[in-house]
Motif scaffolding. Structure first.
Motif, PDB file in Angstrom:
ATOM      1  N   ASN A 255      50.401  51.103  47.893  1.00  8.68           N
ATOM      2  CA  ASN A 255      51.756  50.676  47.522  1.00  8.68           C
ATOM      3  C   ASN A 255      52.790  51.167  48.536  1.00  8.68           C
ATOM      4  OD1 ASN A 255      50.734  49.406  45.248  1.00  8.68           O
ATOM      5  ND2 ASN A 255      51.130  51.165  43.902  1.00  8.68           N
ATOM      6  N   VAL A 256      52.569  52.382  49.057  1.00 12.09           N
ATOM      7  CA  VAL A 256      53.489  52.904  50.072  1.00 12.09           C
ATOM      8  C   VAL A 256      53.440  52.045  51.328  1.00 12.09           C
ATOM      9  CG1 VAL A 256      53.957  54.850  51.605  1.00 12.09           C
ATOM     10  CG2 VAL A 256      53.401  55.262  49.202  1.00 12.09           C
ATOM     11  N   ILE A 257      52.231  51.680  51.745  1.00 16.30           N
ATOM     12  CA  ILE A 257      52.070  50.866  52.957  1.00 16.30           C
ATOM     13  C   ILE A 257      52.699  49.490  52.769  1.00 16.30           C
ATOM     14  CG2 ILE A 257      50.361  49.730  54.430  1.00 16.30           C
ATOM     15  CD1 ILE A 257      48.503  52.122  53.867  1.00 16.30           C
ATOM     16  N   GLU A 258      52.401  48.867  51.637  1.00 13.30           N
ATOM     17  CA  GLU A 258      52.940  47.537  51.395  1.00 13.30           C
ATOM     18  C   GLU A 258      54.441  47.578  51.158  1.00 13.30           C
ATOM     19  OE1 GLU A 258      50.608  45.966  48.229  1.00 13.30           O
ATOM     20  OE2 GLU A 258      48.917  45.455  49.540  1.00 13.30           O
ATOM     21  N   GLY A 259      54.930  48.699  50.646  1.00  9.87           N
ATOM     22  CA  GLY A 259      56.383  48.829  50.471  1.00  9.87           C
ATOM     23  C   GLY A 259      57.122  48.831  51.787  1.00  9.87           C
ATOM     24  N   LYS A 260      56.443  49.144  52.882  1.00 10.25           N
ATOM     25  CA  LYS A 260      57.051  49.118  54.211  1.00 10.25           C
ATOM     26  C   LYS A 260      56.873  47.772  54.897  1.00 10.25           C
ATOM     27  CE  LYS A 260      56.436  54.090  54.941  1.00 10.25           C
ATOM     28  NZ  LYS A 260      55.845  55.141  55.798  1.00 10.25           N
ATOM     29  N   GLY A 261      56.320  46.805  54.160  1.00 11.62           N
ATOM     30  CA  GLY A 261      56.206  45.448  54.690  1.00 11.62           C
ATOM     31  C   GLY A 261      54.890  45.121  55.356  1.00 11.62           C
ATOM     32  N   PHE A 262      53.916  46.015  55.271  1.00 13.28           N
ATOM     33  CA  PHE A 262      52.614  45.760  55.897  1.00 13.28           C
ATOM     34  C   PHE A 262      51.604  45.238  54.876  1.00 13.28           C
ATOM     35  CE2 PHE A 262      54.626  49.035  58.527  1.00 13.28           C
ATOM     36  CZ  PHE A 262      54.500  48.462  59.779  1.00 13.28           C
ATOM     37  N   HIS A 263      50.586  44.576  55.387  1.00 12.40           N
ATOM     38  CA  HIS A 263      49.505  44.062  54.557  1.00 12.40           C
ATOM     39  C   HIS A 263      48.197  44.734  54.982  1.00 12.40           C
ATOM     40  CE1 HIS A 263      52.055  40.127  54.462  1.00 12.40           C
ATOM     41  NE2 HIS A 263      52.520  41.040  53.615  1.00 12.40           N
ATOM     42  N   ILE A 264      47.518  45.314  54.036  1.00 14.64           N
ATOM     43  CA  ILE A 264      46.215  45.931  54.348  1.00 14.64           C
ATOM     44  C   ILE A 264      45.160  44.832  54.409  1.00 14.64           C
ATOM     45  CG2 ILE A 264      44.458  47.581  53.626  1.00 14.64           C
ATOM     46  CD1 ILE A 264      46.604  49.153  52.173  1.00 14.64           C
ATOM     47  N   LYS A 265      44.626  44.616  55.576  1.00 13.69           N
ATOM     48  CA  LYS A 265      43.601  43.584  55.759  1.00 13.69           C
ATOM     49  C   LYS A 265      42.208  44.101  55.449  1.00 13.69           C
ATOM     50  CE  LYS A 265      44.484  40.113  56.906  1.00 13.69           C
ATOM     51  NZ  LYS A 265      44.942  38.954  56.104  1.00 13.69           N
TER      52      LYS A 265
END
Length: 306
Positions: A255-265
């Motif tokens: 959630n922290v990563i996606e909150g910064k606009g990134f997508h975990i591939k």
């Protein structure tokens, strides 16, 4: 002719017959065949050669039979060891699925776990998994999602337990310490290869650790010493996350990563709770885990030599 003359003639005839009989008895007909010395030499040489060949054949058959018996015995032993390891792997997998912290594997699993690593099977499984991951990323490019990142968990690459020398000596008596060391070296080498390939392809990489943030400097030094360079971020446990465990920790970090606009591939980890995080467009990979590190706190009795 007078009577005297006839008598002399009869005596002469009788003597002649008697003498002829004695002469005839001296000639005896014997059966057999004649062989020259050269032919006899060839015949004897042939017999000796045939004997040597027969002995050689018998010795070869005996060696082949012994070899077949040894190989057959080895297959049986290997199958038995594989059966033990399969049973132990199932126990470990279900303990991980149920988040059983500190679960003790049966003691019978220690020897198969060590053999799995020391025999080279763990390295082979790890290499196969790495090939699977590389095949996937050969088809997926960073340009497909400019905000896509790859998350790699790194905790099992380095020893995070500052054990005493006495502890290590005791562990070495069971072969577990060497097993853990060899397993980490194998995984570190292949994960570094994967990391470098992903970096070369242009993928941003986030490294994830479950260790507390107070260990950031130590972890960074380990990574740099091992050859890791240029990661996008190193995420570690914050102070307020001490009580968070398992899948919940991974979800929080995602959630922290996606909150910064990134997508975990993709998430690449040796732990089940990490790769169980599902999301559309995400492809996760679980690295094989050796079981020898499960005996970290199980050192009651030594095992038979492997």
């Amino acid at each position: 002719m007078s009577a005297y003359a006839h008598q002399m003639e009869r005596q002469y005839s009788a003597g002649s017959l008697s003498s002829g009989s004695e002469m005839g008895s001296r000639y005896i007909v014997e059966s057999g065949f004649y062989m020259t010395s050269f032919a006899a030499t060839i015949f004897i040489t042939g017999l000796v050669t045939a004997g040597v060949l027969l002995i050689t054949l018998l010795v070869s058959l005996a060696v082949m039979l012994q070899s077949c018996q040894s190989k057959h015995a080895g297959v049986i032993e290997l199958q038995s060891m594989n059966d033990y390891y399969s049973y132990c792997k199932i126990c470990a997998m279900h303990a991980e699925l149920n988040n059983l912290q500190g679960y003790n594997l049966p003691k019978v699993c220690r020897a198969p776990a060590i053999r799995y690593v020391k025999g080279g099977q763990y390295a082979a499984d790890l290499d196969s998994t790495m090939s699977l991951i590389e095949d996937h990323f050969s088809l997926v490019k960073p340009s497909d999602d400019v905000f896509g990142v790859v998350l790699i968990e790194i905790d099992d690459l380095f020893s995070s337990y500052p054990h005493s020398s006495g502890w290590l000596h005791r562990f070495n008596n069971y072969g577990v310490s060497e097993c853990m060391k060899e397993a980490r070296n194998s995984k570190l080498k292949l994960v570094l290869r994967l990391y470098m390939n992903l970096k070369s392809a242009g993928w941003p990489i986030i490294l994830l650790s479950r260790e507390p943030g107070t260990q950031r400097n130590v972890t960074t030094c380990h990574l740099i010493s091992a050859g890791f360079r240029g990661w996008s971020s190193l995420m570690m446990r914050e102070d307020y996350e001490d009580s968070i465990r398992g899948n919940e920790y991974i979800i929080r970090k995602r959630n922290v990563i996606e909150g910064k606009g990134f997508h975990i591939k993709s998430i690449i980890s040796h732990l089940m709770d990490a790769v169980m995080v599902q999301d559309p467009g995400m492809r996760n990979f679980k690295l094989p885990s050796p079981l020898c590190d499960e005996f970290e706190h199980q050192m009651e009795i030594p095992v038979a030599p492997y």
